[in-house]
Design an enzyme around this catalytic site. Structure first.
Site, PDB file in Angstrom:
ATOM      1  N   ARG A  35       0.790  -1.046  -0.117  1.00  0.00           N
ATOM      2  CA  ARG A  35       0.049   0.085   0.139  1.00  0.00           C
ATOM      3  C   ARG A  35       0.823   1.420  -0.063  1.00  0.00           C
ATOM      4  O   ARG A  35       0.548   2.156  -0.560  1.00  0.00           O
ATOM      5  CB  ARG A  35      -0.797  -0.025   1.232  1.00  0.00           C
ATOM      6  CG  ARG A  35      -1.971  -1.019   0.903  1.00  0.00           C
ATOM      7  CD  ARG A  35      -2.957  -0.991   2.262  1.00  0.00           C
ATOM      8  NE  ARG A  35      -4.172  -1.648   1.808  1.00  0.00           N
ATOM      9  CZ  ARG A  35      -4.983  -2.152   2.899  1.00  0.00           C
ATOM     10  NH1 ARG A  35      -4.673  -1.987   4.161  1.00  0.00           N
ATOM     11  NH2 ARG A  35      -6.196  -3.016   2.476  1.00  0.00           N
ATOM     12  N   LYS A 193     -21.766 -16.228   3.291  1.00  0.00           N
ATOM     13  CA  LYS A 193     -23.471 -16.147   3.644  1.00  0.00           C
ATOM     14  C   LYS A 193     -24.120 -15.000   2.631  1.00  0.00           C
ATOM     15  O   LYS A 193     -23.634 -14.116   2.207  1.00  0.00           O
ATOM     16  CB  LYS A 193     -23.658 -15.050   5.030  1.00  0.00           C
ATOM     17  CG  LYS A 193     -23.407 -16.148   6.241  1.00  0.00           C
ATOM     18  CD  LYS A 193     -23.736 -15.503   7.519  1.00  0.00           C
ATOM     19  CE  LYS A 193     -23.394 -16.322   8.626  1.00  0.00           C
ATOM     20  NZ  LYS A 193     -23.672 -15.761   9.914  1.00  0.00           N
ATOM     21  N   GLY A 346     -11.421  -9.011   0.673  1.00  0.00           N
ATOM     22  CA  GLY A 346     -10.460  -9.429   1.445  1.00  0.00           C
ATOM     23  C   GLY A 346     -10.240 -11.122   1.221  1.00  0.00           C
ATOM     24  O   GLY A 346      -8.776 -11.432   0.780  1.00  0.00           O
ATOM     25  N   GLY A 369     -15.076  -3.494   1.421  1.00  0.00           N
ATOM     26  CA  GLY A 369     -16.346  -3.125   1.744  1.00  0.00           C
ATOM     27  C   GLY A 369     -16.705  -1.895   0.614  1.00  0.00           C
ATOM     28  O   GLY A 369     -17.648  -2.023  -0.035  1.00  0.00           O
TER      29      GLY A 369
HETATM   30  P1  AMP Z   1     -17.019 -13.908   2.940  1.00  0.00           P
HETATM   31  O1  AMP Z   1     -16.383 -12.891   3.960  1.00  0.00           O
HETATM   32  O2  AMP Z   1     -18.344 -13.661   2.895  1.00  0.00           O
HETATM   33  O3  AMP Z   1     -16.206 -13.520   1.494  1.00  0.00           O
HETATM   34  O4  AMP Z   1     -16.672 -15.278   3.277  1.00  0.00           O
HETATM   35  C1  AMP Z   1     -15.310 -15.757   3.075  1.00  0.00           C
HETATM   36  C2  AMP Z   1     -15.278 -17.030   3.762  1.00  0.00           C
HETATM   37  O5  AMP Z   1     -16.319 -18.091   3.291  1.00  0.00           O
HETATM   38  C3  AMP Z   1     -14.179 -17.907   3.724  1.00  0.00           C
HETATM   39  O6  AMP Z   1     -13.305 -17.843   4.949  1.00  0.00           O
HETATM   40  C4  AMP Z   1     -14.442 -19.338   3.406  1.00  0.00           C
HETATM   41  O7  AMP Z   1     -13.759 -20.227   4.325  1.00  0.00           O
HETATM   42  C5  AMP Z   1     -16.010 -19.225   3.912  1.00  0.00           C
HETATM   43  N1  AMP Z   1     -16.765 -20.439   2.901  1.00  0.00           N
HETATM   44  C6  AMP Z   1     -16.468 -20.570   1.748  1.00  0.00           C
HETATM   45  N2  AMP Z   1     -17.384 -21.577   1.388  1.00  0.00           N
HETATM   46  C7  AMP Z   1     -17.728 -22.179   2.277  1.00  0.00           C
HETATM   47  C8  AMP Z   1     -18.761 -23.270   2.892  1.00  0.00           C
HETATM   48  N3  AMP Z   1     -18.883 -24.168   2.021  1.00  0.00           N
HETATM   49  N4  AMP Z   1     -18.794 -23.503   4.040  1.00  0.00           N
HETATM   50  C9  AMP Z   1     -18.600 -22.712   4.850  1.00  0.00           C
HETATM   51  N5  AMP Z   1     -17.831 -21.780   4.721  1.00  0.00           N
HETATM   52  C10 AMP Z   1     -17.385 -21.331   3.439  1.00  0.00           C
END
Ligand code: AMP
Length: 390
Positions: A35, A193, A346, A369
């Site tokens: 950065r 999620k 991230g 974000g």
């Molecule tokens: P996000 O912060 O929403 O981008 O989520 C990223 C996280 O989602 C990572 O740490 C992954 O380990 C998790 N992830 C991806 N696929 C799955 C899954 N099938 N079950 C649980 N966690 C997951």
């Protein structure tokens, strides 16, 4: 129109630049200088235009109003002194004494998150920052979705304000991918999620040809198709929202590309072995943690035929060695594709680094974000404010 740095005469001016110098520091040492390196061309441009430079940034998450040496920008001031081959003093008392810079000089203000009112976009604090300069330059894309005193308020009250080259470059690349994309357009929205990315999924489904939900997000879509996801992470409350996105395909929205096969584990554990299953054959005990080989192959075909790809979020628990293959295959296919490719967020950046994909992705957004909010079609407040001043 956002005013740009090159539109302004900076000669003999005091220029305050909001940068993102939020680098990882441990034991007083900078662990990644990317950065800072990215910020240096802006500083040099302003110096060469005959201005004096005042830099400001946040670092980490200190408790506001409680300066703590672990969050001091002192190591960054030292780094900049060597990189620019001139003294860059760290100024700590700028709330009491207005910092003075002559043309050609550079100073760095101590962490703005030490100041009460920074996050709340306090007007008095913003006016204080604005009083230091003739021109304010916003060049920290990663913080542009936050209206804070050093990103937004200062632009309202400074005599003149503009977007810096790094911010401009991010906005141009993101606009290129979203406003005039080469088709077919594909968006991958992976991660944990649906609830955290529902707006992104809905916005992109109206804009792209194919939407690829991945990871825990895909699990909620698999449940929406009526299949069991066993013990996998998914959100029952969002199954209807997922169904709607699947059904909207009939009225012209994006086609939703769901996995045909998945990799499951019997335990949510780093060392658990991976078993491949068709999505209709997931068992009660299973955790879906990655896509299967057929799906990885179909991702590769999809990416190779795409004109534009936007990628946010892993398609599996790539932190577990046995469940990284899907994310790796997806990332490699994006990197090999001739499509204009844009990656951000991230975890996505961690995957890009882990699988060494950076060189072959057209543009990697530094914002997490801010990147997501841009994809949602939201106006970034620290950019919007630059439209009103100049
Ligand atoms: P996000 O912060 O929403 O981008 O989520 C990223 C996280 O989602 C990572 O740490 C992954 O380990 C998790 N992830 C991806 N696929 C799955 C899954 N099938 N079950 C649980 N966690 C997951």
């Amino acid at each position: 129109m956002v005013v740009k740095l090159q539109d302004l005469d900076l000669s003999a001016k005091r220029v305050l630049i909001r940068q993102d110098l939020n680098v990882p520091i441990s034991d007083g040492r900078i662990r990644s200088d990317s950065r800072i390196l990215a910020s240096i061309p802006t500083i040099k441009t302003v110096l060469e235009a005959g201005a004096g430079v005042i830099l400001m940034s946040h670092l980490g998450r200190p408790v506001e109003g409680q300066p703590e040496s672990a969050f001091s920008l002192a190591p960054v001031a030292d780094y900049l002194s060597s990189a620019l081959d001139q003294n860059v003093a760290l100024v700590k008392d700028y709330l009491e004494v207005i910092p003075v810079v002559d043309p050609g000089q550079v100073v760095l203000l101590e962490n703005v998150r030490f100041n009460l009112g920074e996050k709340a976009n306090d007007e008095t604090l913003a006016k204080r920052y604005a009083s230091f300069c003739d021109v304010f330059v916003m060049d920290a894309f990663g913080t542009a979705h936050r209206a804070q005193a050093s990103t937004h308020g200062v632009a309202r009250f400074s005599a003149s304000a503009c977007a810096g080259p790094l911010l401009t470059m991010e906005l141009d690349a993101l606009s290129r991918a979203l406003e005039k994309p080469a088709s077919p357009t594909v968006a991958v929205v992976g991660g944990a999620k649906v609830s955290t990315k529902l707006n992104v999924l809905e916005t992109l489904s109206q804009r792209v040809d194919v939407l690829v939900p991945g990871g825990g997000i895909a699990n909620t879509f698999i449940a929406a198709l009526g299949f069991s996801v066993g013990r996998s992470l998914y959100e029952p409350d969002l199954v209807d929202a997922a169904k709607k996105l699947i059904e909207n395909t009939d009225s012209g929205a994006a086609q939703i590309a769901l996995p045909q096969d998945v990799k499951v584990a019997r335990e949510f554990d780093q060392g658990a072995p991976a078993l491949v299953r068709e999505i209709s054959k997931v068992q009660q005990e299973d955790f879906i943690l990655d896509v299967g080989p057929k799906t990885a192959e179909s991702y590769a075909k999809l990416m190779h035929s795409a004109g534009t790809v936007v990628w946010n979020g892993p398609v599996g628990v790539f932190e577990f060695e046995n469940f990284g293959a899907g994310t790796r295959a997806l990332g490699q296919a994006i990197a090999e594709s001739n499509a204009f490719s844009l990656a951000g967020g991230g975890d996505t950046l961690a995957a890009v680094e882990q699988y060494q994909l950076a060189e072959n992705i057209s543009y990697i957004s530094t914002g997490g974000g801010a990147f997501l909010e841009f994809l949602e079609g939201k106006e970034l407040p620290a950019v919007a404010v630059l439209n009103r001043v100049g």
